[in-house]
Design a protein around this motif. Structure first.
Motif, PDB file in Angstrom:
ATOM      1  N   TYR A 203       0.977  -1.353  -0.018  1.00  0.00           N
ATOM      2  CA  TYR A 203       0.198  -0.074  -0.175  1.00  0.00           C
ATOM      3  C   TYR A 203       0.867   1.169   0.085  1.00  0.00           C
ATOM      4  CZ  TYR A 203      -3.059  -3.878   1.876  1.00  0.00           C
ATOM      5  OH  TYR A 203      -3.682  -4.821   1.799  1.00  0.00           O
ATOM      6  N   GLN A 204       0.309   2.366   0.221  1.00  0.00           N
ATOM      7  CA  GLN A 204       1.087   3.617   0.315  1.00  0.00           C
ATOM      8  C   GLN A 204       2.134   3.540   1.118  1.00  0.00           C
ATOM      9  OE1 GLN A 204      -0.633   7.721   1.903  1.00  0.00           O
ATOM     10  NE2 GLN A 204      -1.525   7.424   0.184  1.00  0.00           N
ATOM     11  N   LYS A 205       2.153   2.967   2.276  1.00  0.00           N
ATOM     12  CA  LYS A 205       3.018   3.226   3.228  1.00  0.00           C
ATOM     13  C   LYS A 205       4.437   2.305   2.631  1.00  0.00           C
ATOM     14  CE  LYS A 205       1.286  -1.152   5.640  1.00  0.00           C
ATOM     15  NZ  LYS A 205       2.761  -2.007   5.354  1.00  0.00           N
ATOM     16  N   ASP A 206       4.027   1.369   1.669  1.00  0.00           N
ATOM     17  CA  ASP A 206       5.259   0.552   1.167  1.00  0.00           C
ATOM     18  C   ASP A 206       5.869   1.351   0.051  1.00  0.00           C
ATOM     19  OD1 ASP A 206       4.553  -1.656   2.912  1.00  0.00           O
ATOM     20  OD2 ASP A 206       2.966  -1.926   1.838  1.00  0.00           O
ATOM     21  N   CYS A 207       5.227   2.518  -0.294  1.00  0.00           N
ATOM     22  CA  CYS A 207       5.883   3.396  -1.562  1.00  0.00           C
ATOM     23  C   CYS A 207       7.136   4.281  -0.954  1.00  0.00           C
ATOM     24  CB  CYS A 207       4.794   4.317  -2.068  1.00  0.00           C
ATOM     25  SG  CYS A 207       3.351   3.293  -2.903  1.00  0.00           S
ATOM     26  N   VAL A 208       7.661   4.518  -1.897  1.00  0.00           N
ATOM     27  CA  VAL A 208       8.832   5.580  -1.863  1.00  0.00           C
ATOM     28  C   VAL A 208       8.297   7.141  -2.035  1.00  0.00           C
ATOM     29  CG1 VAL A 208      11.280   6.033  -2.476  1.00  0.00           C
ATOM     30  CG2 VAL A 208      10.660   3.687  -2.330  1.00  0.00           C
ATOM     31  N   CYS A 209       8.856   7.832  -1.064  1.00  0.00           N
ATOM     32  CA  CYS A 209       8.519   9.391  -1.371  1.00  0.00           C
ATOM     33  C   CYS A 209       9.904   9.949  -2.386  1.00  0.00           C
ATOM     34  CB  CYS A 209       8.568  10.046  -0.001  1.00  0.00           C
ATOM     35  SG  CYS A 209       8.094  11.777  -0.334  1.00  0.00           S
ATOM     36  N   VAL A 210       9.310  10.735  -3.485  1.00  0.00           N
ATOM     37  CA  VAL A 210      10.246  11.309  -4.257  1.00  0.00           C
ATOM     38  C   VAL A 210       9.648  12.351  -4.718  1.00  0.00           C
ATOM     39  CG1 VAL A 210      11.247  11.186  -6.541  1.00  0.00           C
ATOM     40  CG2 VAL A 210      11.067   8.951  -5.207  1.00  0.00           C
ATOM     41  N   SER A 211      10.294  13.567  -4.355  1.00  0.00           N
ATOM     42  CA  SER A 211       9.866  14.817  -4.741  1.00  0.00           C
ATOM     43  C   SER A 211       8.515  15.212  -4.293  1.00  0.00           C
ATOM     44  CB  SER A 211       9.905  15.207  -6.058  1.00  0.00           C
ATOM     45  OG  SER A 211      11.150  15.273  -6.579  1.00  0.00           O
ATOM     46  N   GLY A 212       7.969  14.860  -2.972  1.00  0.00           N
ATOM     47  CA  GLY A 212       6.696  14.881  -2.382  1.00  0.00           C
ATOM     48  C   GLY A 212       5.537  13.922  -3.136  1.00  0.00           C
ATOM     49  N   GLN A 213       6.129  12.985  -3.658  1.00  0.00           N
ATOM     50  CA  GLN A 213       4.881  11.891  -4.395  1.00  0.00           C
ATOM     51  C   GLN A 213       5.295  10.491  -4.102  1.00  0.00           C
ATOM     52  OE1 GLN A 213       2.633  13.571  -6.258  1.00  0.00           O
ATOM     53  NE2 GLN A 213       3.751  15.652  -6.068  1.00  0.00           N
ATOM     54  N   TYR A 214       4.296   9.868  -4.047  1.00  0.00           N
ATOM     55  CA  TYR A 214       4.444   8.358  -3.724  1.00  0.00           C
ATOM     56  C   TYR A 214       4.493   7.647  -4.855  1.00  0.00           C
ATOM     57  CZ  TYR A 214       2.959   8.680   1.110  1.00  0.00           C
ATOM     58  OH  TYR A 214       2.849   9.049   2.383  1.00  0.00           O
ATOM     59  N   VAL A 215       5.638   6.849  -5.032  1.00  0.00           N
ATOM     60  CA  VAL A 215       5.972   5.852  -6.218  1.00  0.00           C
ATOM     61  C   VAL A 215       6.447   4.541  -5.795  1.00  0.00           C
ATOM     62  CG1 VAL A 215       6.752   7.936  -7.679  1.00  0.00           C
ATOM     63  CG2 VAL A 215       8.453   6.658  -6.344  1.00  0.00           C
ATOM     64  N   LYS A 216       6.387   3.607  -6.703  1.00  0.00           N
ATOM     65  CA  LYS A 216       6.573   2.229  -6.429  1.00  0.00           C
ATOM     66  C   LYS A 216       7.958   1.738  -6.598  1.00  0.00           C
ATOM     67  CE  LYS A 216       2.591   1.910  -8.334  1.00  0.00           C
ATOM     68  NZ  LYS A 216       1.353   1.324  -8.753  1.00  0.00           N
ATOM     69  N   PRO A 239       8.517   4.897 -11.682  1.00  0.00           N
ATOM     70  CA  PRO A 239      10.187   5.479 -12.434  1.00  0.00           C
ATOM     71  C   PRO A 239      11.091   4.604 -12.393  1.00  0.00           C
ATOM     72  CG  PRO A 239       9.548   6.487 -10.332  1.00  0.00           C
ATOM     73  CD  PRO A 239       8.613   5.496 -10.386  1.00  0.00           C
ATOM     74  N   PHE A 240      11.273   3.816 -11.288  1.00  0.00           N
ATOM     75  CA  PHE A 240      12.865   2.931 -11.437  1.00  0.00           C
ATOM     76  C   PHE A 240      12.525   1.833 -12.210  1.00  0.00           C
ATOM     77  CE2 PHE A 240      11.934   4.500  -6.971  1.00  0.00           C
ATOM     78  CZ  PHE A 240      12.467   5.779  -7.041  1.00  0.00           C
ATOM     79  N   HIS A 241      11.748   1.311 -12.661  1.00  0.00           N
ATOM     80  CA  HIS A 241      11.514   0.107 -13.228  1.00  0.00           C
ATOM     81  C   HIS A 241      10.540   0.116 -14.716  1.00  0.00           C
ATOM     82  CE1 HIS A 241      12.101  -0.993  -9.225  1.00  0.00           C
ATOM     83  NE2 HIS A 241      13.239  -1.776  -9.952  1.00  0.00           N
ATOM     84  N   LEU A 242      10.628   1.345 -15.438  1.00  0.00           N
ATOM     85  CA  LEU A 242       9.811   1.473 -16.544  1.00  0.00           C
ATOM     86  C   LEU A 242       9.973   0.317 -17.338  1.00  0.00           C
ATOM     87  CD1 LEU A 242      11.002   4.987 -17.439  1.00  0.00           C
ATOM     88  CD2 LEU A 242       9.002   4.523 -16.240  1.00  0.00           C
ATOM     89  N   THR A 243      10.917  -0.407 -17.700  1.00  0.00           N
ATOM     90  CA  THR A 243      10.930  -1.664 -18.664  1.00  0.00           C
ATOM     91  C   THR A 243      10.427  -2.930 -17.895  1.00  0.00           C
ATOM     92  OG1 THR A 243      13.274  -2.334 -17.748  1.00  0.00           O
ATOM     93  CG2 THR A 243      12.995  -0.831 -19.664  1.00  0.00           C
ATOM     94  N   ASN A 244       9.734  -2.681 -16.754  1.00  0.00           N
ATOM     95  CA  ASN A 244       8.767  -3.991 -16.257  1.00  0.00           C
ATOM     96  C   ASN A 244       7.353  -3.616 -16.324  1.00  0.00           C
ATOM     97  OD1 ASN A 244      11.299  -4.025 -14.335  1.00  0.00           O
ATOM     98  ND2 ASN A 244      10.343  -5.934 -14.581  1.00  0.00           N
TER      99      ASN A 244
END
Length: 292
Positions: A203-216, A239-244
């Protein structure tokens, strides 16, 4: 490969119209929802955005009104801020791996689990949630917001359960969403009440905060990324895994939609690839997503 999507997602370049709160309310009583009350609800939700952000100051990624990650049927509002998905992806990719490292209690893959992994978002991929009363809603639930409970209307995308029942035989399925756990669990309980289809939920708590946004960050899954496919309507949440990521069209309520059925042969073919990232990168021209 049988999935005729445009090389670059049309919604990838859509201007952001609103900043989505982590949980947005819908009216508790059906007769309480009017266009004016909906606008009031939207303004209220935007005003309390800061209070809904976590201690890192994060919020779910900014999306358009038609791609709101929690509810649809928002009235049009002027853009509250400019958001360039391509630039965001570039800045996110520059984030140090040390800043992304977190520990999660993800169970190791069991011997009985399929070799391949499938990662799914909820909203616009499997379901649609709405602020406005929906006579054809398949279920409703109450969501707390500022000491008040509001009614949420949810519809399942056509063939959603058939899709899950089919792919769970060839994929270990994760739902990884930017939504809060309290919200997403209610939908997952209806979608997979016996927990036989979706093996893991993040869930959201498992996401990473980048520039104030949640990403996976798919690294938290501790799975072989060469055998991992993610379905999402937008690229910048991964953003870290576009090719997946294989792009999937957003579902906006069309009951004749067959997108999930169309994805089945694509996903079956991916299970035979040595590295899905090479195929996805070539098939969907991933380099164009971050082209200047």
């Amino acid at each position: 490969m049988g999935h005729n999507l445009s090389l670059v997602d049309t919604d990838f370049y859509t201007e952001v119209q609103l900043k989505s709160p982590a949980v947005q309310p819908a009216a508790l009583r059906d007769d309480a929802v009017t266009p004016s009350s909906t606008k009031h609800t939207l303004r209220q939700a935007q005003n309390v955005q800061d209070s809904l952000e976590d201690e890192d100051g994060c919020s779910p990624p900014n999306l358009t009104e038609t791609d709101c990650p929690y509810f649809s049927d928002f009235p049009e509002e002027e853009a509250v801020e400019d958001f360039n998905p391509s630039k965001f992806i570039c800045s996110a990719q520059a984030v140090s791996c040390d800043l992304r490292q977190r520990k999660y209690d993800i169970p190791f893959k069991t011997r009985s689990a399929p070799e391949s992994t499938l990662v799914l978002e909820l909203e616009k991929v499997l379901v649609e949630s709405s602020l406005i009363p929906q006579p054809d809603a398949e279920f409703t639930f109450l969501a707390p917001f500022q000491d008040t409970y509001y009614k949420v209307y949810v519809k399942l995308r056509p063939h959603a359960r058939e899709f899950l029942e089919t792919v769970c035989k060839i994929y270990e399925i994760f739902v990884f969403t930017t939504a809060k756990k309290e919200y997403a669990e209610k939908i997952l309980k209806f979608l997979d009440p016996q927990k036989k289809l979706i093996r893991h939920r993040l869930y959201q708590k498992d996401c990473v905060c980048v520039s104030g946004q949640y990403v996976k960050d798919l690294n938290v899954l501790h799975r072989d990324l060469a055998k991992t496919v993610a379905l999402d309507t937008v690229a910048y949440t991964l953003p870290f895994h576009l090719t997946n990521r294989i792009p999937v069209r957003s579902w906006l309520g069309n009951q004749t939609d067959k997108e999930l059925l169309t994805m089945l042969p694509v996903l079956e073919q991916m299970t035979h690839m040595d590295d899905v990232r090479q195929v996805i990168s070539h098939q969907f021209h991933v380099d164009e997503l971050v082209a200047s």
